[in-house]
Design a protein around this motif. Structure first.
Motif, PDB file in Angstrom:
ATOM      1  N   PRO A  23       0.738  -1.181   0.105  1.00 27.05           N
ATOM      2  CA  PRO A  23       0.027   0.071  -0.042  1.00 27.05           C
ATOM      3  C   PRO A  23       0.802   1.275  -0.014  1.00 27.05           C
ATOM      4  N   LEU A  24       0.243   2.349  -0.182  1.00 24.43           N
ATOM      5  CA  LEU A  24       0.848   3.506  -0.443  1.00 24.43           C
ATOM      6  C   LEU A  24       1.790   3.836   0.773  1.00 24.43           C
ATOM      7  N   SER A  25       1.318   3.672   1.912  1.00 24.65           N
ATOM      8  CA  SER A  25       1.989   4.125   3.159  1.00 24.65           C
ATOM      9  C   SER A  25       3.202   3.317   3.413  1.00 24.65           C
ATOM     10  N   TYR A  26       3.146   1.951   2.873  1.00 18.64           N
ATOM     11  CA  TYR A  26       4.366   1.058   2.889  1.00 18.64           C
ATOM     12  C   TYR A  26       5.452   1.510   1.910  1.00 18.64           C
ATOM     13  N   LYS A  27       4.860   1.844   0.753  1.00 21.36           N
ATOM     14  CA  LYS A  27       5.767   2.270  -0.126  1.00 21.36           C
ATOM     15  C   LYS A  27       6.863   3.534   0.253  1.00 21.36           C
ATOM     16  N   ILE A  28       6.042   4.515   0.935  1.00 27.24           N
ATOM     17  CA  ILE A  28       6.526   5.752   1.355  1.00 27.24           C
ATOM     18  C   ILE A  28       7.804   5.163   2.294  1.00 27.24           C
ATOM     19  N   GLN A  29       7.105   4.570   3.246  1.00 25.72           N
ATOM     20  CA  GLN A  29       8.154   4.104   4.377  1.00 25.72           C
ATOM     21  C   GLN A  29       9.505   3.434   3.651  1.00 25.72           C
ATOM     22  N   ILE A  30       9.315   2.599   2.720  1.00 27.95           N
ATOM     23  CA  ILE A  30      10.603   1.802   1.895  1.00 27.95           C
ATOM     24  C   ILE A  30      11.128   2.808   1.187  1.00 27.95           C
ATOM     25  N   ALA A  31      10.752   3.789   0.542  1.00 27.67           N
ATOM     26  CA  ALA A  31      11.373   4.688  -0.026  1.00 27.67           C
ATOM     27  C   ALA A  31      12.231   5.731   0.657  1.00 27.67           C
ATOM     28  N   LYS A  32      11.557   6.140   1.858  1.00 31.64           N
ATOM     29  CA  LYS A  32      12.422   7.088   2.667  1.00 31.64           C
ATOM     30  C   LYS A  32      13.483   6.254   3.476  1.00 31.64           C
ATOM     31  N   GLN A  33      13.384   4.979   3.590  1.00 33.81           N
ATOM     32  CA  GLN A  33      14.377   4.147   4.186  1.00 33.81           C
ATOM     33  C   GLN A  33      15.768   4.021   3.124  1.00 33.81           C
ATOM     34  N   LEU A  34      15.049   3.629   1.828  1.00 33.93           N
ATOM     35  CA  LEU A  34      15.979   3.520   0.693  1.00 33.93           C
ATOM     36  C   LEU A  34      16.862   4.803   0.690  1.00 33.93           C
ATOM     37  N   ASP A  35      16.466   5.975   0.700  1.00 35.01           N
ATOM     38  CA  ASP A  35      17.042   7.339   0.577  1.00 35.01           C
ATOM     39  C   ASP A  35      17.983   7.529   1.825  1.00 35.01           C
ATOM     40  N   LYS A  36      17.472   6.989   2.987  1.00 37.10           N
ATOM     41  CA  LYS A  36      18.557   6.920   4.062  1.00 37.10           C
ATOM     42  C   LYS A  36      19.604   6.091   3.960  1.00 37.10           C
ATOM     43  N   LEU A  37      19.485   4.923   3.444  1.00 38.12           N
ATOM     44  CA  LEU A  37      20.626   3.833   3.052  1.00 38.12           C
ATOM     45  C   LEU A  37      21.687   4.582   2.115  1.00 38.12           C
ATOM     46  N   GLY A  38      21.008   5.362   1.390  1.00 39.55           N
ATOM     47  CA  GLY A  38      21.980   6.101   0.198  1.00 39.55           C
ATOM     48  C   GLY A  38      21.928   5.557  -1.132  1.00 39.55           C
ATOM     49  N   VAL A  39      20.674   5.061  -1.422  1.00 36.31           N
ATOM     50  CA  VAL A  39      20.624   4.417  -2.864  1.00 36.31           C
ATOM     51  C   VAL A  39      20.652   5.506  -3.766  1.00 36.31           C
ATOM     52  N   ASP A  40      21.173   5.534  -4.898  1.00 32.67           N
ATOM     53  CA  ASP A  40      21.345   6.506  -5.948  1.00 32.67           C
ATOM     54  C   ASP A  40      20.048   6.565  -6.631  1.00 32.67           C
ATOM     55  N   ILE A  41      19.235   5.488  -7.219  1.00 38.10           N
ATOM     56  CA  ILE A  41      18.084   5.673  -7.821  1.00 38.10           C
ATOM     57  C   ILE A  41      17.141   4.899  -7.090  1.00 38.10           C
ATOM     58  N   ILE A  42      15.866   5.306  -7.124  1.00 43.66           N
ATOM     59  CA  ILE A  42      14.832   4.503  -6.817  1.00 43.66           C
ATOM     60  C   ILE A  42      13.692   4.213  -7.633  1.00 43.66           C
ATOM     61  N   GLU A  43      13.491   2.909  -8.273  1.00 42.88           N
ATOM     62  CA  GLU A  43      12.462   2.900  -9.202  1.00 42.88           C
ATOM     63  C   GLU A  43      11.203   2.485  -8.319  1.00 42.88           C
ATOM     64  N   ALA A  44      10.409   3.727  -8.457  1.00 43.72           N
ATOM     65  CA  ALA A  44       9.350   3.924  -7.609  1.00 43.72           C
ATOM     66  C   ALA A  44       8.096   2.923  -8.126  1.00 43.72           C
ATOM     67  N   GLY A  45       7.971   2.554  -9.350  1.00 42.41           N
ATOM     68  CA  GLY A  45       6.948   1.735  -9.774  1.00 42.41           C
ATOM     69  C   GLY A  45       6.546   1.993 -11.468  1.00 42.41           C
ATOM     70  N   PHE A  46       5.366   1.516 -11.764  1.00 44.20           N
ATOM     71  CA  PHE A  46       5.157   1.305 -13.063  1.00 44.20           C
ATOM     72  C   PHE A  46       3.733   2.611 -13.259  1.00 44.20           C
ATOM     73  N   PRO A  47       4.135   3.520 -13.462  1.00 45.02           N
ATOM     74  CA  PRO A  47       2.963   4.674 -13.334  1.00 45.02           C
ATOM     75  C   PRO A  47       1.817   4.340 -14.087  1.00 45.02           C
ATOM     76  N   ALA A  48       2.001   3.684 -15.241  1.00 46.16           N
ATOM     77  CA  ALA A  48       0.562   3.409 -16.198  1.00 46.16           C
ATOM     78  C   ALA A  48      -0.030   2.489 -15.736  1.00 46.16           C
ATOM     79  N   ALA A  49       0.390   1.452 -14.732  1.00 44.96           N
ATOM     80  CA  ALA A  49      -0.231   0.231 -14.410  1.00 44.96           C
ATOM     81  C   ALA A  49      -1.513   0.432 -13.916  1.00 44.96           C
ATOM     82  N   THR A  50      -1.698   1.151 -12.942  1.00 53.03           N
ATOM     83  CA  THR A  50      -3.027   1.519 -12.449  1.00 53.03           C
ATOM     84  C   THR A  50      -2.936   3.080 -11.596  1.00 53.03           C
TER      85      THR A  50
END
Length: 498
Positions: A23-50
């Motif tokens: 769900p959206l809340s989980y995705k935001i948590q994971i994205a923020k954690q990946l940013d904290k980790l120092g990931v260069d690029i986050i593939e956040a999803g497939f915008p045209a899917a839904t």
């Protein structure tokens, strides 16, 4: 020093794991954690899917992260437009290039596919957005055709090309040769995306880096379609600790990140998972434990330490345990035993182990107390007065614990997914949220509806110290509470002794 970029696709390819939908809340948590980790690029999803997927990608793109945000798109104008409308920093486009996929899915000529790829890149770049191009199923595509299409998109202005091992059939040797050949042919940065169908995703990614790849695509805990993707933690530590290259990853957050994704995905990590698994720095064998207690590098890689990845070292008691580790554990708990008593404890531990029994830290301490003739019940930090648990089909499982903690009366309550979960959370609240239950196992001792249950738990404090204990009884909730309180009592005693 050469720097390898890290492209994380946990929120896109990782979410394609069967049974996972964040769900959206989980995705935001994971994205923020990946940013904290120092990931260069986050593939956040497939915008045209839904619509929900579009909203999630757009929300993540608006968070103001240091990591760049990428959206996936087919080589279709609608898909690309949706990704651009989501305000991503990069659009990742792909099209099949292998013979089998062209014949059965794309059904266009090779020349048409190259034209489509070039047009897609030019369209994205005309909007001022970075572009990544993937030749899907690259490792089953003829090398000369790969060179042709990658060169065409390079001339069209693509920012980076991705070489995906889409069905996980590459080996480290073939991957090395492929990337080496492409590296000599192209000037644009090269990225790799490896699947784990034969258990080689990490090895193939490593081989690609050795051959000159500039960026690696990974997922947290290696989740993904079928057998998954290359694991972020394993790839990063392999190319930094072993190969000596640089990434922007803050490795001390690797375990923290793994546990977050484990919890939100519901996919539990096997204890023997490299780098981030519960047993990654655990030792039971007497020979190993003795060596590690003297010098960690004797029976650990030496290139990494638990602290480097946010982990901790554990000396586990079992039938393979030796005198040194049992003596060390007892000393940490405040017990100075003679050599004769230590010999008897070691013999009993091995005897229990030979019978298939799981030996807990509390078992060893109980043996020591009995053999020394000094049972220290009065030293308990927590004394349980009463436990009440409510559950039912229309009631959220709730537990209320009355206890004496360090001589003071305390009452705590908690809710959980079940009565045992609620009870264990309430017990943890007695001593603060710094106490974490890392392992819980229950076995039936006898049969029938009134079977006696034996519960094993491992409890860990904020400093990484852990203690194992057990509880038993016909009431599984009370057996669980007893086990945790037993563990916490001795963990607190160890903390005081230190």
């Amino acid at each position: 020093m050469r720097t390898v970029k890290v492209f994380d696709t946990t929120l896109r390819d990782g979410e394609q794991t069967p049974g996972i939908s964040f769900p959206l809340s989980y995705k935001i948590q994971i994205a923020k954690q990946l940013d904290k980790l120092g990931v260069d690029i986050i593939e956040a999803g497939f915008p045209a899917a839904t619509q929900g997927e579009f909203d999630a990608v757009k929300e993540i793109a608006s968070l103001g992260l240091d990591s760049k945000v990428c959206g996936l798109a087919r080589l279709v104008k609608h898909d690309i437009d949706r990704a651009i409308q989501a305000d991503v920093d990069m659009v990742h486009i792909f099209i099949s290039t292998s013979k089998i996929q062209i014949e059965h899915t794309v059904k266009k000529s090779r020349e048409e596919i190259v034209e489509m790829a070039v047009e897609g890149v030019e369209y994205i770049k005309s909007h001022g957005v970075e572009c990544m191009f993937s030749a899907m199923d690259a490792t089953r595509t003829e090398v000369e055709y790969l060179k042709t299409i990658y060169k065409a998109v390079e001339e069209a202005g693509v920012d980076i090309v991705n070489v995906p091992d889409t069905v996980g059939v590459a080996t480290p040797f073939t991957m090395y040769e492929l990337i080496r050949e492409l590296r000599e042919h192209l000037k644009v940065p090269i990225d790799v995306h490896c699947h784990n169908d034969f258990g080689l995703a990490v090895a193939n990614t490593y081989a690609a880096v050795k051959a000159g790849a500039d960026e690696v695509q990974v997922t947290v805990n290696g989740i993904g379609e079928r057998a998954g993707n290359a694991s972020l933690a394993e790839v990063v530590m392999l190319i930094t600790a072993v190969e000596g290259l640089k990434t922007n990853i803050k490795t001390e957050y690797l375990v923290e990140t793994a546990r977050l994704v484990e919890r939100l995905s519901g996919i539990k990590l096997p204890p023997n998972t490299p780098i981030v698994g519960e047993n990654a720095f655990s030792h039971e064998s007497g020979i190993h434990a003795h060596g590690v207690l003297s010098e960690a590098a004797t029976f650990e890689p030496g290139l990494i330490t638990p602290e480097m990845v946010g982990h901790r070292r554990r000396i586990v008691i079992g039938k393979h345990a030796g005198r040194h580790q049992i003596k060390k554990m007892l000393e940490d708990a405040g017990y100075a035993v003679s050599e004769d008593i230590l010999t008897k404890i070691v013999e009993k531990v091995k005897e229990l182990g030979d019978k298939g029994k799981k030996v807990t830290d509390l078992d060893v301490i109980t043996l020591a107390e009995v053999l020394m003739g000094e049972v220290r019940k009065e030293e308990r930090a927590i004394i349980l007065d009463e436990a009440t648990v409510l559950t039912g089909n229309r009631i959220t499982p709730t537990a209320v614990i009355n206890a004496e903690v360090d001589g003071k009366k305390r009452v705590t309550s908690a809710i959980g997914v079940g009565p045992v979960d609620a009870a264990l959370k309430a017990v943890a609240e007695l001593v603060g949220k710094s106490i974490r239950i890392t392992e819980f196992r229950m076995d039936a001792i006898t049969g029938g509806s009134d079977a006696l249950a034996e519960v094993y738990v491992t409890v860990e404090d904020e400093d990484g110290r852990s203690f194992t204990a057990r509880g038993a009884g016909a009431d599984i909730v009370m057996a669980s509470i007893d086990a945790v309180i037993n563990a916490v009592n001795y963990l607190m005693k160890m903390r005081k002794n230190r």
